[in-house]
Design a protein around this motif. Sequence first.
Motif, mmCIF file in Angstrom:
data_model
loop_
_atom_site.group_PDB
_atom_site.id
_atom_site.type_symbol
_atom_site.label_atom_id
_atom_site.label_comp_id
_atom_site.label_asym_id
_atom_site.label_seq_id
_atom_site.Cartn_x
_atom_site.Cartn_y
_atom_site.Cartn_z
ATOM 1 N N ALA A 39 0.924 -1.023 0.116
ATOM 2 C CA ALA A 39 -0.008 -0.200 -0.146
ATOM 3 C C ALA A 39 0.884 1.049 -0.070
ATOM 4 O O ALA A 39 1.921 1.034 0.568
ATOM 5 C CB ALA A 39 -0.913 0.064 1.165
ATOM 6 N N ARG A 40 0.638 2.366 -0.593
ATOM 7 C CA ARG A 40 1.119 3.545 -0.278
ATOM 8 C C ARG A 40 0.331 4.717 -0.358
ATOM 9 O O ARG A 40 -0.907 4.748 -0.669
ATOM 10 C CB ARG A 40 1.918 3.973 -2.013
ATOM 11 N N CYS A 41 1.021 5.616 0.373
ATOM 12 C CA CYS A 41 -0.029 6.921 0.725
ATOM 13 C C CYS A 41 0.229 7.791 -0.342
ATOM 14 O O CYS A 41 1.175 8.108 -0.805
ATOM 15 C CB CYS A 41 0.696 7.632 2.182
ATOM 16 N N ASN A 42 -0.950 8.375 -0.785
ATOM 17 C CA ASN A 42 -0.920 9.493 -1.604
ATOM 18 C C ASN A 42 -0.408 10.647 -1.078
ATOM 19 O O ASN A 42 -0.732 11.107 -0.062
ATOM 20 C CB ASN A 42 -2.490 9.835 -2.147
ATOM 21 N N PRO A 43 0.521 11.203 -2.040
ATOM 22 C CA PRO A 43 1.211 12.591 -1.149
ATOM 23 C C PRO A 43 0.014 13.508 -0.886
ATOM 24 O O PRO A 43 0.288 14.543 0.142
ATOM 25 C CB PRO A 43 2.255 13.085 -2.363
ATOM 26 N N ALA A 44 -1.055 13.621 -1.367
ATOM 27 C CA ALA A 44 -1.951 14.576 -0.991
ATOM 28 C C ALA A 44 -2.718 14.143 0.231
ATOM 29 O O ALA A 44 -3.560 15.046 0.662
ATOM 30 C CB ALA A 44 -2.991 14.849 -2.334
ATOM 31 N N ASP A 45 -2.677 12.875 0.726
ATOM 32 C CA ASP A 45 -3.413 12.376 2.052
ATOM 33 C C ASP A 45 -2.732 12.615 2.957
ATOM 34 O O ASP A 45 -1.513 12.711 3.143
ATOM 35 C CB ASP A 45 -3.818 11.109 1.561
ATOM 36 N N VAL A 46 -3.288 12.787 4.290
ATOM 37 C CA VAL A 46 -2.674 12.789 5.509
ATOM 38 C C VAL A 46 -2.278 11.437 5.504
ATOM 39 O O VAL A 46 -2.893 10.091 5.423
ATOM 40 C CB VAL A 46 -3.708 12.795 6.673
ATOM 41 N N ASP A 47 -0.907 11.115 6.177
ATOM 42 C CA ASP A 47 -0.380 9.847 6.349
ATOM 43 C C ASP A 47 -0.685 9.332 7.681
ATOM 44 O O ASP A 47 -0.292 9.603 8.842
ATOM 45 C CB ASP A 47 1.227 10.234 6.399
ATOM 46 N N VAL A 48 -1.567 8.155 7.659
ATOM 47 C CA VAL A 48 -2.180 7.252 8.881
ATOM 48 C C VAL A 48 -1.322 6.076 8.643
ATOM 49 O O VAL A 48 -2.143 5.117 7.798
ATOM 50 C CB VAL A 48 -3.409 7.220 8.884
#
Length: 99
Positions: A39-48
């Motif tokens: 899984a990867r965090c979208n750079p525009a999303d809050v990193d949870v």
Amino acid sequence: MTRHLEWKVGLDLVEESGRTRAEAHLDTGTSTLTGHGSARCNPADVDVPAIGDELAASRAMKDLAGQLMREANREMEAVGADTVPRRTGPGYGWPEAVS
């Protein structure tokens, strides 16, 4: 006749730079299988991080389940039995989230 087995499943998670990788290991006592997920965090999303862990782990376990089903199908075919029908789609949620 009662038969009791214990299969052990382990899950390893590694998170680095907004990307989480997971490996699910199944040990049946006679064989082992390993499923992979990420899984990867979208750079525009809050990193949870917990969300990445859950997504990567679920994808690794889904991969492991698919391998186990394919093995069962091969063994059923070897003894002349019908195999379990394959699904044509995820049946729920967003298709890109469950693949």
